[in-house]
Design a protein around this motif. Sequence first.
Motif, short mmCIF file in Angstrom:
data_model
loop_
_atom_site.label_atom_id
_atom_site.label_comp_id
_atom_site.label_asym_id
_atom_site.label_seq_id
_atom_site.Cartn_x
_atom_site.Cartn_y
_atom_site.Cartn_z
N LEU A 177 0.82 -1.21 0.00
CA LEU A 177 0.00 0.00 0.00
C LEU A 177 0.85 1.26 0.00
N HIS A 178 2.09 1.13 -0.47
CA HIS A 178 2.95 2.30 -0.60
C HIS A 178 2.31 3.30 -1.54
N GLU A 179 2.49 4.59 -1.26
CA GLU A 179 1.81 5.62 -2.04
C GLU A 179 2.11 5.53 -3.53
N THR A 180 3.32 5.13 -3.88
CA THR A 180 3.65 5.04 -5.31
C THR A 180 2.98 3.84 -5.96
N VAL A 181 2.65 2.83 -5.15
CA VAL A 181 1.93 1.66 -5.68
C VAL A 181 0.46 1.98 -5.84
N VAL A 182 -0.13 2.55 -4.78
CA VAL A 182 -1.56 2.87 -4.80
C VAL A 182 -1.88 3.88 -5.90
N SER A 183 -0.98 4.84 -6.11
CA SER A 183 -1.22 5.87 -7.14
C SER A 183 -0.96 5.37 -8.56
N GLY A 184 -0.33 4.21 -8.68
CA GLY A 184 -0.01 3.68 -10.01
C GLY A 184 1.26 4.27 -10.60
N LYS A 185 1.99 5.06 -9.82
CA LYS A 185 3.20 5.70 -10.34
C LYS A 185 4.38 4.73 -10.45
N LEU A 186 4.37 3.70 -9.61
CA LEU A 186 5.51 2.77 -9.61
C LEU A 186 5.46 1.84 -10.82
N LYS A 187 6.51 1.85 -11.60
CA LYS A 187 6.67 0.95 -12.75
C LYS A 187 7.99 0.21 -12.56
N PRO A 188 7.99 -0.85 -11.75
CA PRO A 188 9.25 -1.52 -11.41
C PRO A 188 9.89 -2.20 -12.61
N THR A 189 11.21 -2.21 -12.61
CA THR A 189 11.95 -2.91 -13.64
C THR A 189 11.91 -4.41 -13.36
N LYS A 190 12.33 -5.19 -14.34
CA LYS A 190 12.39 -6.64 -14.15
C LYS A 190 13.32 -6.98 -13.00
#
Length: 270
Positions: A177-190
């Motif tokens: 539930l990190h803010e970058t996850v909830v907001s959809g901003k996080l685009k993790p690399t492989k």
Amino acid sequence: MLLNEEEGGPFSNRPRLGLDDTFRFHCHPGVPCFNACCRDVNIVLTPYDCLRLRKRLGLSSREFLEKYTVLPQTNRGVFPIPVLKMSDDAERKCPFVGKNGCSVYSDRPWPCRMYPLGHMTNRSSDRPLGEEYWFLLKEDLCKGHEEEKVWTVREYMKDQGTEPYERMGEFFRDLALHETVVSGKLKPTKEQIENFFMALYDLDNFRKMVFNTSFLKRFVVQEERVERMRKDDEELLEFGFLWVRFVMFGEKTMKLTKEAEESIKRRIQS
């Protein structure tokens, strides 16, 4: 597992329970539905669930993951979260359930341990961020709700031994539930996704990386913690959460050694 409330989501309209609110429920071999809820279900496994189960079974982390879990082909989140693999028979039963009940009962996963309670954290726009509450999951097949036993939420959780699961679950919730996850901003690399899975689920390989590579020369880790991690998988898992926050979100949960910082500076300058 702690869920995230979405406006209009399937759980958003359930009556809310606080720790001292009561509900009626009792599961035991005498109810006609005993073990029926252990069939054809999706049991999402937290890192601590996997740690407890594979230690109970005497398996390495990789052996447990390969034998007892699957990774969903579609995942609403950004992280690969394993699900308990059901048996291949027609009933798709949990591999750990028998006629006498759960064979791993004292180490059963969080969703099994909490049932029939759901646990939610609010993320809707009209209520305080991080507000938590509980709610009842009532399925037609479950006759435990017709029993006379009455609990408060607090009593039930204590009876079910949820404390260590809650403590480790806090680390997991802070990631999911990190803010970058909830907001959809996080685009993790492989690579970030692989690091997430290794550090939290494939703990044996994470241990090898920490102790059999130059890892401890690159990060400042107190010697007392290093020694605890050598002996205690839970300590290593907690450390894994900190490391994932560092590599995934760039948070200052880890500190580079001076040697590592200088090496990075040299690479940037070259």
